[in-house]
Design a protein around this motif. Structure first.
Motif, PDB file in Angstrom:
ATOM      1  N   ARG A  57       4.093 -34.293  -5.139  1.00  0.00           N
ATOM      2  CA  ARG A  57       4.721 -35.467  -4.529  1.00  0.00           C
ATOM      3  C   ARG A  57       6.024 -35.823  -5.250  1.00  0.00           C
ATOM      4  NH1 ARG A  57       2.849 -39.928  -5.141  1.00  0.00           N
ATOM      5  NH2 ARG A  57       0.883 -39.771  -6.296  1.00  0.00           N
ATOM      6  N   PHE A  58       5.964 -35.850  -6.575  1.00  0.00           N
ATOM      7  CA  PHE A  58       7.152 -36.188  -7.347  1.00  0.00           C
ATOM      8  C   PHE A  58       8.237 -35.125  -7.188  1.00  0.00           C
ATOM      9  CE2 PHE A  58       4.296 -39.183  -9.266  1.00  0.00           C
ATOM     10  CZ  PHE A  58       5.107 -40.195  -9.735  1.00  0.00           C
ATOM     11  N   LEU A  59       7.829 -33.866  -7.160  1.00  0.00           N
ATOM     12  CA  LEU A  59       8.793 -32.788  -7.015  1.00  0.00           C
ATOM     13  C   LEU A  59       9.457 -32.834  -5.637  1.00  0.00           C
ATOM     14  CD1 LEU A  59      10.011 -30.290  -8.404  1.00  0.00           C
ATOM     15  CD2 LEU A  59       8.140 -28.941  -7.417  1.00  0.00           C
ATOM     16  N   THR A  60       8.672 -33.098  -4.610  1.00  0.00           N
ATOM     17  CA  THR A  60       9.212 -33.211  -3.253  1.00  0.00           C
ATOM     18  C   THR A  60      10.209 -34.358  -3.154  1.00  0.00           C
ATOM     19  OG1 THR A  60       7.151 -32.336  -2.319  1.00  0.00           O
ATOM     20  CG2 THR A  60       8.612 -33.518  -0.822  1.00  0.00           C
ATOM     21  N   PRO A 184      -7.496 -30.221  10.753  1.00  0.00           N
ATOM     22  CA  PRO A 184      -6.896 -28.914  11.017  1.00  0.00           C
ATOM     23  C   PRO A 184      -6.715 -28.033   9.785  1.00  0.00           C
ATOM     24  CG  PRO A 184      -5.740 -30.636  12.227  1.00  0.00           C
ATOM     25  CD  PRO A 184      -6.691 -31.326  11.304  1.00  0.00           C
ATOM     26  N   ARG A 185      -6.374 -28.625   8.637  1.00  0.00           N
ATOM     27  CA  ARG A 185      -6.144 -27.845   7.415  1.00  0.00           C
ATOM     28  C   ARG A 185      -7.007 -28.403   6.289  1.00  0.00           C
ATOM     29  NH1 ARG A 185       0.332 -28.060   7.028  1.00  0.00           N
ATOM     30  NH2 ARG A 185      -0.196 -30.270   7.162  1.00  0.00           N
ATOM     31  N   PRO A 186      -8.299 -28.115   6.310  1.00  0.00           N
ATOM     32  CA  PRO A 186      -9.230 -28.726   5.361  1.00  0.00           C
ATOM     33  C   PRO A 186      -9.024 -28.346   3.904  1.00  0.00           C
ATOM     34  CG  PRO A 186     -10.312 -26.990   6.616  1.00  0.00           C
ATOM     35  CD  PRO A 186      -8.980 -27.208   7.251  1.00  0.00           C
ATOM     36  N   LEU A 187      -8.296 -27.263   3.633  1.00  0.00           N
ATOM     37  CA  LEU A 187      -8.084 -26.855   2.251  1.00  0.00           C
ATOM     38  C   LEU A 187      -6.847 -27.497   1.623  1.00  0.00           C
ATOM     39  CD1 LEU A 187      -8.974 -23.044   2.388  1.00  0.00           C
ATOM     40  CD2 LEU A 187     -10.425 -24.972   1.718  1.00  0.00           C
ATOM     41  N   VAL A 188      -6.003 -28.062   2.452  1.00  0.00           N
ATOM     42  CA  VAL A 188      -4.775 -28.698   1.953  1.00  0.00           C
ATOM     43  C   VAL A 188      -5.073 -30.156   1.621  1.00  0.00           C
ATOM     44  CG1 VAL A 188      -2.388 -29.327   2.473  1.00  0.00           C
ATOM     45  CG2 VAL A 188      -3.329 -27.166   3.318  1.00  0.00           C
ATOM     46  N   PRO A 189      -4.849 -30.584   0.394  1.00  0.00           N
ATOM     47  CA  PRO A 189      -5.175 -31.955   0.001  1.00  0.00           C
ATOM     48  C   PRO A 189      -4.353 -33.001   0.748  1.00  0.00           C
ATOM     49  CG  PRO A 189      -3.905 -30.874  -1.718  1.00  0.00           C
ATOM     50  CD  PRO A 189      -4.278 -29.810  -0.739  1.00  0.00           C
ATOM     51  N   ILE A 190      -4.955 -34.140   0.982  1.00  0.00           N
ATOM     52  CA  ILE A 190      -4.274 -35.274   1.601  1.00  0.00           C
ATOM     53  C   ILE A 190      -3.526 -36.039   0.519  1.00  0.00           C
ATOM     54  CG2 ILE A 190      -4.581 -37.459   2.825  1.00  0.00           C
ATOM     55  CD1 ILE A 190      -5.140 -35.027   4.564  1.00  0.00           C
ATOM     56  N   THR A 191      -2.230 -36.219   0.704  1.00  0.00           N
ATOM     57  CA  THR A 191      -1.424 -36.919  -0.299  1.00  0.00           C
ATOM     58  C   THR A 191      -0.543 -38.007   0.306  1.00  0.00           C
ATOM     59  OG1 THR A 191       0.338 -35.259  -0.151  1.00  0.00           O
ATOM     60  CG2 THR A 191      -1.366 -34.917  -1.830  1.00  0.00           C
ATOM     61  N   SER A 192      -0.745 -38.303   1.596  1.00  0.00           N
ATOM     62  CA  SER A 192       0.052 -39.351   2.218  1.00  0.00           C
ATOM     63  C   SER A 192      -0.743 -40.019   3.331  1.00  0.00           C
ATOM     64  CB  SER A 192       1.363 -38.777   2.781  1.00  0.00           C
ATOM     65  OG  SER A 192       1.094 -37.852   3.807  1.00  0.00           O
ATOM     66  N   CYS A 193      -0.237 -41.143   3.795  1.00  0.00           N
ATOM     67  CA  CYS A 193      -0.903 -41.897   4.852  1.00  0.00           C
ATOM     68  C   CYS A 193       0.108 -42.224   5.946  1.00  0.00           C
ATOM     69  CB  CYS A 193      -1.497 -43.189   4.290  1.00  0.00           C
ATOM     70  SG  CYS A 193      -0.238 -44.374   3.705  1.00  0.00           S
ATOM     71  N   CYS A 224       7.085 -44.959  -8.435  1.00  0.00           N
ATOM     72  CA  CYS A 224       5.754 -44.632  -8.985  1.00  0.00           C
ATOM     73  C   CYS A 224       4.819 -43.966  -7.990  1.00  0.00           C
ATOM     74  CB  CYS A 224       5.098 -45.896  -9.534  1.00  0.00           C
ATOM     75  SG  CYS A 224       6.029 -46.684 -10.862  1.00  0.00           S
ATOM     76  N   TYR A 225       5.084 -44.116  -6.702  1.00  0.00           N
ATOM     77  CA  TYR A 225       4.193 -43.557  -5.682  1.00  0.00           C
ATOM     78  C   TYR A 225       4.999 -42.834  -4.604  1.00  0.00           C
ATOM     79  CZ  TYR A 225       1.081 -46.858  -7.984  1.00  0.00           C
ATOM     80  OH  TYR A 225       0.361 -47.551  -8.931  1.00  0.00           O
ATOM     81  N   PRO A 226       5.855 -41.898  -5.000  1.00  0.00           N
ATOM     82  CA  PRO A 226       6.723 -41.233  -4.015  1.00  0.00           C
ATOM     83  C   PRO A 226       5.939 -40.366  -3.036  1.00  0.00           C
ATOM     84  CG  PRO A 226       6.774 -40.051  -6.100  1.00  0.00           C
ATOM     85  CD  PRO A 226       6.003 -41.311  -6.351  1.00  0.00           C
ATOM     86  N   GLU A 227       6.462 -40.280  -1.837  1.00  0.00           N
ATOM     87  CA  GLU A 227       5.920 -39.387  -0.801  1.00  0.00           C
ATOM     88  C   GLU A 227       4.456 -39.684  -0.459  1.00  0.00           C
ATOM     89  OE1 GLU A 227       7.954 -37.286   0.842  1.00  0.00           O
ATOM     90  OE2 GLU A 227       9.548 -38.112  -0.424  1.00  0.00           O
ATOM     91  N   THR A 228       4.067 -40.942  -0.525  1.00  0.00           N
ATOM     92  CA  THR A 228       2.699 -41.305  -0.133  1.00  0.00           C
ATOM     93  C   THR A 228       2.644 -41.821   1.303  1.00  0.00           C
ATOM     94  OG1 THR A 228       3.000 -43.507  -1.122  1.00  0.00           O
ATOM     95  CG2 THR A 228       1.915 -41.829  -2.472  1.00  0.00           C
ATOM     96  N   ILE A 229       3.794 -41.858   1.973  1.00  0.00           N
ATOM     97  CA  ILE A 229       3.862 -42.319   3.363  1.00  0.00           C
ATOM     98  C   ILE A 229       4.494 -41.222   4.211  1.00  0.00           C
ATOM     99  CG2 ILE A 229       4.808 -44.036   4.954  1.00  0.00           C
ATOM    100  CD1 ILE A 229       4.970 -45.962   2.569  1.00  0.00           C
TER     101      ILE A 229
END
Length: 356
Positions: A57-60, A184-193, A224-229
């Motif tokens: 998230r931070f890198l993105t 659809p992609r169960p192996l990819v972690p959820i990191t945003s809403c 502190c919470y980048p790319e969470t949306i």
């Protein structure tokens, strides 16, 4: 011990971005930013704090520039340390937590078609009285924790309460949604809403009054919470919303502003249906979910059936919740926070882990 491993996180990255991630992770390790953070208990999971999805998230957010991402990650870690966020998460008064939850989008308990949590907010809650209440927390002395276990200030300030609420999203809700396999992609972690905001009550005067709120919360999220949306739908926007947005937009982080989608009443339900099933769309926007601002999450059946519940009603209690590793090595949800001077530690549900 993290819920999501690096291979899942990197699955969708290009070779160039994978190299940037490896460089960033190495920089973090060399600067001691991947060690257990101050305030975590031994049983606490690192998910949402310093695990691979968090680093990504931070890198993105910094366009895959490892040095820039490291600088921001260190700033976020320092903010947590200075504000005692991790310790406060375990000790915050549940009543204060719930009151503050009313000022920010909160999870409906449902997910979109991609498996992302859906958070809702009604701008009508920002009346004169509630704005004054929020403004008061900006001027409160920061809560502090001493080694003796005594708080040096009776109440947490606005930054601390907002951070604890955001920690619930990254430390509890994202990991919960990540383990769900019905996506659809169960192996990819959820990191945003995704956010759904009822903007029908937003007037010109209120819009101007929200500028400081927008500025300060935007700073917290972007730092502190980048790319969470992923996106924010402002629904039922009044005809003059473009004028309001013109004044508010400069106070909002540019990357966040780009994710705002303005919807007039006629466009709300057709647009939301592209991303969300009707059963998970609140009734205020034309769906069938009986969820209103301020309610506790209404968990869908898939989530309820996925966990072994210690609570017969299979629902989430008020206050902060975190994931821990229990004595059997399982992923367990623990309700924490304080009430009348007593610290809560209540097991809610467990799930057998497959990646020990």
């Amino acid at each position: 011990m993290a819920l999501n491993n690096s291979s899942n996180v990197l699955a969708l990255l290009t070779p160039e971005n994978k190299a940037s991630f490896a460089s960033f992770a190495q920089l973090c390790a060399e600067s001691d930013n991947l060690v257990r953070l101050e305030g975590l208990e031994n049983q606490d999971l690192r998910d949402g704090l310093s695990d691979p999805p968090t680093l990504l998230r931070f890198l993105t957010a910094r366009q895959f520039d490892p040095a820039a991402a490291l600088k921001q990650f260190q700033e976020a870690c320092q903010f947590r340390y200075d504000k005692h966020i991790l310790r406060l998460y375990d000790l915050v008064e549940i009543a204060d937590y719930e009151q503050s939850r009313q000022f920010y989008p909160h999870w409906t308990g449902r997910r979109d078609k991609e498996g992302l949590p859906i958070c809702m907010f009604d701008i009508a809650h920002f009346d004169k009285e509630n704005l004054a209440c929020w403004d008061k927390t900006r001027k409160t002395a920061s809560w502090a924790y001493s080694q003796s276990g005594k708080a040096q200030a009776p109440k947490a300030d606005m930054w601390q309460l907002a951070s604890v609420l955001q920690d619930t999203l990254i430390r509890f809700i994202f990991p919960l949604c990540s383990v769900m396999q019905d996506r659809p992609r169960p192996l990819v972690p959820i990191t945003s809403c995704i956010g759904i905001v009822d903007g029908s009550s937003l007037g010109l005067k209120l819009g101007w009054s929200l500028r400081f709120f927008a500025q300060e919360i935007s700073w917290l999220l972007s730092t502190c919470y980048p790319e969470t949306i992923t996106r924010i739908f402002v629904c039922n926007a009044p005809p003059y919303f473009s004028t309001i947005w013109k004044y508010l937009k400069p106070w909002v982080d540019p990357r966040t502003a780009e994710k705002v989608v303005i919807l007039m009443s006629a466009d709300v339900l057709p647009t939301l249906r592209e991303y969300i099933d009707d059963v998970n769309i609140p009734t205020a926007f034309g769906g069938s979910l009986l969820f209103k601002h301020g309610m506790r999450p209404l968990l869908d059946e898939h989530v309820c059936d996925h966990f072994n519940w210690d609570l017969p009603e299979r629902s989430l209690p008020p206050g902060p919740i975190k994931w821990i590793k229990d004595a059997d090595g399982n992923m367990a949800a623990l309700a924490v926070g304080g009430e009348k001077g007593f610290q809560r530690s209540e097991l809610i549900a467990t799930r057998s882990r497959v990646d020990n």
